[in-house]
Design a protein around this motif. Structure first.
Motif, PDB file in Angstrom:
ATOM      1  N   GLY A  62       0.813  -1.206   0.000  1.00  0.00           N
ATOM      2  CA  GLY A  62       0.000   0.000   0.000  1.00  0.00           C
ATOM      3  C   GLY A  62       0.850   1.262   0.000  1.00  0.00           C
ATOM      4  O   GLY A  62       0.545   2.229  -0.710  1.00  0.00           O
ATOM      5  N   VAL A  63       1.930   1.247   0.788  1.00  0.00           N
ATOM      6  CA  VAL A  63       2.850   2.392   0.821  1.00  0.00           C
ATOM      7  C   VAL A  63       3.432   2.640  -0.563  1.00  0.00           C
ATOM      8  O   VAL A  63       3.399   3.766  -1.088  1.00  0.00           O
ATOM      9  N   ARG A  64       3.984   1.603  -1.168  1.00  0.00           N
ATOM     10  CA  ARG A  64       4.652   1.772  -2.465  1.00  0.00           C
ATOM     11  C   ARG A  64       3.670   2.213  -3.547  1.00  0.00           C
ATOM     12  O   ARG A  64       3.988   3.070  -4.377  1.00  0.00           O
ATOM     13  N   ARG A  65       2.478   1.621  -3.548  1.00  0.00           N
ATOM     14  CA  ARG A  65       1.492   1.979  -4.565  1.00  0.00           C
ATOM     15  C   ARG A  65       1.053   3.435  -4.419  1.00  0.00           C
ATOM     16  O   ARG A  65       1.001   4.188  -5.403  1.00  0.00           O
ATOM     17  N   GLU A  66       0.727   3.857  -3.193  1.00  0.00           N
ATOM     18  CA  GLU A  66       0.229   5.216  -2.983  1.00  0.00           C
ATOM     19  C   GLU A  66       1.281   6.267  -3.342  1.00  0.00           C
ATOM     20  O   GLU A  66       0.969   7.286  -3.968  1.00  0.00           O
ATOM     21  N   VAL A  67       2.527   6.036  -2.947  1.00  0.00           N
ATOM     22  CA  VAL A  67       3.585   7.001  -3.258  1.00  0.00           C
ATOM     23  C   VAL A  67       3.752   7.125  -4.771  1.00  0.00           C
ATOM     24  O   VAL A  67       3.846   8.232  -5.316  1.00  0.00           O
ATOM     25  N   PHE A  68       3.751   5.987  -5.469  1.00  0.00           N
ATOM     26  CA  PHE A  68       3.929   6.032  -6.919  1.00  0.00           C
ATOM     27  C   PHE A  68       2.724   6.680  -7.604  1.00  0.00           C
ATOM     28  O   PHE A  68       2.876   7.471  -8.534  1.00  0.00           O
ATOM     29  N   GLU A  69       1.509   6.347  -7.153  1.00  0.00           N
ATOM     30  CA  GLU A  69       0.315   6.916  -7.764  1.00  0.00           C
ATOM     31  C   GLU A  69       0.275   8.429  -7.637  1.00  0.00           C
ATOM     32  O   GLU A  69      -0.145   9.134  -8.561  1.00  0.00           O
ATOM     33  N   GLU A  70       0.702   8.939  -6.476  1.00  0.00           N
ATOM     34  CA  GLU A  70       0.571  10.368  -6.224  1.00  0.00           C
ATOM     35  C   GLU A  70       1.737  11.188  -6.750  1.00  0.00           C
ATOM     36  O   GLU A  70       1.566  12.359  -7.107  1.00  0.00           O
ATOM     37  N   THR A  71       2.941  10.593  -6.803  1.00  0.00           N
ATOM     38  CA  THR A  71       4.126  11.388  -7.159  1.00  0.00           C
ATOM     39  C   THR A  71       5.003  10.762  -8.231  1.00  0.00           C
ATOM     40  O   THR A  71       5.941  11.424  -8.708  1.00  0.00           O
ATOM     41  N   GLY A  72       4.762   9.505  -8.598  1.00  0.00           N
ATOM     42  CA  GLY A  72       5.616   8.838  -9.571  1.00  0.00           C
ATOM     43  C   GLY A  72       6.946   8.388  -9.010  1.00  0.00           C
ATOM     44  O   GLY A  72       7.800   7.881  -9.745  1.00  0.00           O
ATOM     45  N   VAL A  73       7.159   8.541  -7.697  1.00  0.00           N
ATOM     46  CA  VAL A  73       8.420   8.149  -7.061  1.00  0.00           C
ATOM     47  C   VAL A  73       8.337   6.672  -6.668  1.00  0.00           C
ATOM     48  O   VAL A  73       7.359   6.231  -6.053  1.00  0.00           O
ATOM     49  N   ARG A  74       9.370   5.915  -7.010  1.00  0.00           N
ATOM     50  CA  ARG A  74       9.458   4.505  -6.643  1.00  0.00           C
ATOM     51  C   ARG A  74      10.087   4.383  -5.260  1.00  0.00           C
ATOM     52  O   ARG A  74      11.020   5.112  -4.926  1.00  0.00           O
ATOM     53  N   THR A  75       9.570   3.436  -4.451  1.00  0.00           N
ATOM     54  CA  THR A  75      10.119   3.227  -3.111  1.00  0.00           C
ATOM     55  C   THR A  75      10.442   1.759  -2.906  1.00  0.00           C
ATOM     56  O   THR A  75       9.845   0.876  -3.546  1.00  0.00           O
ATOM     57  N   GLY A  76      11.372   1.505  -1.983  1.00  0.00           N
ATOM     58  CA  GLY A  76      11.793   0.143  -1.691  1.00  0.00           C
ATOM     59  C   GLY A  76      11.433  -0.268  -0.283  1.00  0.00           C
ATOM     60  O   GLY A  76      10.276  -0.569   0.007  1.00  0.00           O
ATOM     61  N   GLU A  77      12.417  -0.255   0.618  1.00  0.00           N
ATOM     62  CA  GLU A  77      12.201  -0.734   1.987  1.00  0.00           C
ATOM     63  C   GLU A  77      11.181   0.141   2.718  1.00  0.00           C
ATOM     64  O   GLU A  77      11.238   1.367   2.675  1.00  0.00           O
ATOM     65  N   VAL A  78      10.260  -0.516   3.421  1.00  0.00           N
ATOM     66  CA  VAL A  78       9.241   0.162   4.214  1.00  0.00           C
ATOM     67  C   VAL A  78       9.364  -0.318   5.652  1.00  0.00           C
ATOM     68  O   VAL A  78       9.422  -1.524   5.914  1.00  0.00           O
ATOM     69  N   THR A  79       9.419   0.612   6.603  1.00  0.00           N
ATOM     70  CA  THR A  79       9.505   0.250   8.015  1.00  0.00           C
ATOM     71  C   THR A  79       8.383   0.932   8.789  1.00  0.00           C
ATOM     72  O   THR A  79       8.055   2.096   8.542  1.00  0.00           O
ATOM     73  N   TYR A  80       7.820   0.193   9.733  1.00  0.00           N
ATOM     74  CA  TYR A  80       6.719   0.695  10.562  1.00  0.00           C
ATOM     75  C   TYR A  80       7.246   1.601  11.666  1.00  0.00           C
ATOM     76  O   TYR A  80       8.285   1.339  12.266  1.00  0.00           O
ATOM     77  N   HIS A  81       6.501   2.683  11.961  1.00  0.00           N
ATOM     78  CA  HIS A  81       6.880   3.599  13.038  1.00  0.00           C
ATOM     79  C   HIS A  81       5.873   3.572  14.184  1.00  0.00           C
ATOM     80  O   HIS A  81       6.221   3.288  15.322  1.00  0.00           O
ATOM     81  N   SER A  82       4.618   3.881  13.930  1.00  0.00           N
ATOM     82  CA  SER A  82       3.589   3.943  14.964  1.00  0.00           C
ATOM     83  C   SER A  82       2.227   4.060  14.291  1.00  0.00           C
ATOM     84  O   SER A  82       2.132   4.204  13.076  1.00  0.00           O
ATOM     85  N   SER A  83       1.166   4.008  15.096  1.00  0.00           N
ATOM     86  CA  SER A  83      -0.177   4.119  14.536  1.00  0.00           C
ATOM     87  C   SER A  83      -1.016   5.075  15.374  1.00  0.00           C
ATOM     88  O   SER A  83      -0.676   5.393  16.520  1.00  0.00           O
ATOM     89  N   GLN A  84      -2.123   5.521  14.786  1.00  0.00           N
ATOM     90  CA  GLN A  84      -2.994   6.497  15.447  1.00  0.00           C
ATOM     91  C   GLN A  84      -4.439   6.313  14.986  1.00  0.00           C
ATOM     92  O   GLN A  84      -4.721   6.394  13.797  1.00  0.00           O
ATOM     93  N   PRO A  85      -5.366   6.052  15.924  1.00  0.00           N
ATOM     94  CA  PRO A  85      -6.780   6.070  15.535  1.00  0.00           C
ATOM     95  C   PRO A  85      -7.148   7.468  15.034  1.00  0.00           C
ATOM     96  O   PRO A  85      -6.670   8.476  15.570  1.00  0.00           O
ATOM     97  N   TRP A  86      -7.973   7.516  14.013  1.00  0.00           N
ATOM     98  CA  TRP A  86      -8.358   8.803  13.420  1.00  0.00           C
ATOM     99  C   TRP A  86      -9.868   8.741  13.155  1.00  0.00           C
ATOM    100  O   TRP A  86     -10.301   8.194  12.140  1.00  0.00           O
ATOM    101  N   PRO A  87     -10.689   9.291  14.049  1.00  0.00           N
ATOM    102  CA  PRO A  87     -12.141   9.059  14.004  1.00  0.00           C
ATOM    103  C   PRO A  87     -12.907   9.958  13.046  1.00  0.00           C
ATOM    104  O   PRO A  87     -13.910  10.583  13.409  1.00  0.00           O
ATOM    105  N   TYR A  88     -12.472  10.021  11.773  1.00  0.00           N
ATOM    106  CA  TYR A  88     -13.149  10.871  10.780  1.00  0.00           C
ATOM    107  C   TYR A  88     -13.369  10.105   9.478  1.00  0.00           C
ATOM    108  O   TYR A  88     -12.701  10.392   8.487  1.00  0.00           O
TER     109      TYR A  88
END
Length: 306
Positions: free
Chosen positions: A213-239
């Protein structure tokens, strides 16, 4: 972070084993220790005398709403008391409250960062659940009316021939700091405040991993290719009910091809620039990061401090 990220400090024991205990529920509706959070059109009742806080009410304050069939959801147990949220949107004018000592109904987004972490977490839970009940009055399988069940954690189809059960859903959203060396890729949306930038973000699609999902969204929005993805943290967002999954992504390319339907602008920023953006230095014309309550702000802060 010196305190939990907004909406992440929920301290309720959700006590799921009690959700079908009718006798326990009836007892708690009469228990003077039970606390109820009234919400009007998804705005929360807040006490503004002194430091802002949730204006929890007692059982006698919400009795008339229950008798009128108001939606009630069980939030959990804390401080030896049961806590609930109740939709009081039947009050046409929220200024005309049952008692003069009630607080004020305030938009959750506007007040949450001023509350203690536990109370902001309670608002995220309450708002998400009540928003779900508001939009799921009818069965998605047969179209019949539904009714609340399990103290607000499901809805049951009223058609005996269908009898489907529906459950609240949380939408996973990836939000990522795309980095390459000492530079990061940030974007601004068409409806963002002027010169406010943020990490790129998007919903995870069915059958997709977080990394995909990370790689697809970045490429769809900016055309930039990405490789390694690392998790940082999460946040509920009630909207209305999302879970923001914060990640870092290593860029494999730098050239930006902007998807104008998604973003108004996307740029590479240096660490020095992002430090200034986090501090909101300069005038309103100066690029700045999204506010501290957003996980994007915390991702940027973590990156510049690394």
């Amino acid at each position: 972070m010196t305190k939990p990220l907004v909406f992440t400090g929920n301290r309720f024991d959700r006590a799921s084993h009690l959700r079908n205990d009718v006798d326990w529920f009836k007892q708690k509706l009469e228990d003077p220790s039970s606390r109820f959070l009234p919400m009007h059109n998804l705005k929360a009742l807040i006490e503004l005398a002194g430091d802002p806080c949730i204006d929890w009410r007692g059982a006698s304050d919400i009795k008339s709403f229950l008798e009128a069939g108001a939606t009630l959801v069980f939030l959990g147990l804390a401080d030896f008391a049961a806590h609930f949220a109740i939709d009081v949107s039947t009050i046409e004018n929220p200024k005309k409250l049952p008692n003069s000592d009630w607080g004020k109904f305030i938009d959750v987004r506007n007040i949450s960062s001023q509350l203690r972490p536990g109370e902001a977490g309670a608002l995220a839970q309450a708002r998400s659940l009540l928003a779900w009940h508001e939009t799921h009055q009818f069965c998605a399988k047969c179209g019949s009316k539904t009714e609340s069940a399990e103290l607000g954690y499901s809805r049951k189809c009223c058609n005996d021939q269908c009898n489907a059960t529906h459950f609240p859903r949380t939408d996973p959203v990836v939000i990522m700091m795309v980095v390459k060396g000492d530079n990061c890729l940030l974007g601004t949306g068409h409806h963002f405040p002027k010169q406010q930038y943020s990490a790129l973000a998007g919903f995870i699609e069915p059958g997709e991993t977080i990394e995909q999902g990370v790689r697809r969204e970045v490429f769809e929005e900016t055309g930039v290719r990405t490789g390694e993805v690392t998790y940082h943290s999460s946040q509920p967002w009630p909207y209305p009910s999302s879970l923001m999954i914060g990640c870092f992504a290593e860029a494999l390319s730098e050239e930006i091809t902007l998807e104008e339907a998604e973003l108004a602008d996307a740029r590479w920023f240096s660490k020095a620039e992002v430090r200034k953006m986090l501090a909101r230095s300069g005038t309103s014309e100066t690029p700045r990061m999204s506010p501290p309550m957003a996980i994007a702000h915390q991702l940027a802060k973590s990156w510049v401090e690394d």
